[in-house]
Design an enzyme around this catalytic site. Structure first.
Site, short mmCIF file in Angstrom:
data_model
loop_
_atom_site.label_atom_id
_atom_site.label_comp_id
_atom_site.label_asym_id
_atom_site.label_seq_id
_atom_site.Cartn_x
_atom_site.Cartn_y
_atom_site.Cartn_z
N CYS A 38 5.50 1.81 -14.53
CA CYS A 38 4.57 1.14 -13.86
C CYS A 38 4.23 2.36 -12.74
O CYS A 38 4.80 2.94 -12.25
CB CYS A 38 4.77 -0.31 -13.13
SG CYS A 38 5.05 -1.50 -14.15
N CYS A 42 1.90 -1.48 -8.69
CA CYS A 42 1.72 -2.88 -9.52
C CYS A 42 2.09 -4.06 -9.25
O CYS A 42 3.26 -4.08 -8.32
CB CYS A 42 2.56 -2.46 -11.01
SG CYS A 42 2.21 -3.59 -12.35
N CYS A 69 2.56 0.11 -18.68
CA CYS A 69 2.30 -1.35 -18.24
C CYS A 69 0.65 -1.65 -18.72
O CYS A 69 -0.01 -1.07 -18.24
CB CYS A 69 2.34 -1.60 -16.85
SG CYS A 69 2.08 -3.11 -16.04
#
Length: 194
Positions: A38, A42, A69
């Site tokens: 990520c 995030c 992600c």
């Protein structure tokens, strides 16, 4: 330019748990238990620190076997990713292209793929308007154009821009301009004659 090697693991961890977008593009974090990597910004659940690895770029995270992600899209080339930007843009386009039709808020939300509650909150946060307020603004701007550029009367214009009742049109017009449609038209003609 700062790179991942210039940032301490403690700083990267702090940026990760606080979802600090200032570090987006400078490093990525990957979670061993999920196999996903990520951006620091995030909003996913905070992982256990012992399960986290840090990478300087998305390519290295993918080489190490991690998947991007789907929420923060670290695989996209842009430094930051705004997953809601397209929802706002799509909502505006739907309203602008269909302002003259009878549109329910549920229909708009369904077309952009989110709940009406989420769309209302998100749109208002980003634009200052609810989607229905934005629809009204678009309609009234179109009505002003038509009042000044056509020979249509107020009733015809109200129906043409999507109002189902003339009183709704008059109330909306007065709310936005402080004038009735005929007062607005007369003011413009008066100013143009000077």
């Amino acid at each position: 330019m700062i790179n991942q090697n210039d940032i301490s693991k403690e700083t990267m961890w702090e940026a990760t748990i606080t979802c600090d977008s200032a570090y987006d593009g400078l490093f990525f974090y990957a979670v061993k238990t999920t196999g996903i990597f990520c951006r620091p910004s995030c909003k996913s659940k905070v992982p256990n620190s012992e399960n986290v690895s840090f990478f300087g770029d998305a390519a290295n995270a993918q080489k190490a076997g991690y998947r991007p992600c789907k929420r923060c899209r670290p695989d996209l080339k842009s430094k930051t990713y705004d997953p809601f930007g397209s929802i706002i843009e799509d909502t505006m386009q739907i309203i602008e292209k269909n302002y003259e039709q009878k549109m329910s808020f549920d229909e708009i939300a369904t077309k952009v793929g989110v709940s009406r509650f989420h769309l209302n909150r998100l749109f208002k946060d980003r634009t200052g308007y609810t989607p229905l307020m934005y629809l009204e603004k678009i309609r009234i701007n179109k009505a002003k154009d038509l009042l000044l550029s056509t020979t249509l009367n107020s009733t015809e214009i109200g129906y043409q821009i999507g109002y189902q009742s003339i009183s709704s049109f008059y109330n909306a017009f007065k709310r936005h301009t402080g004038l009735t449609p005929s007062q607005f038209q007369a003011n413009y003609v008066e100013k143009a004659s000077y």
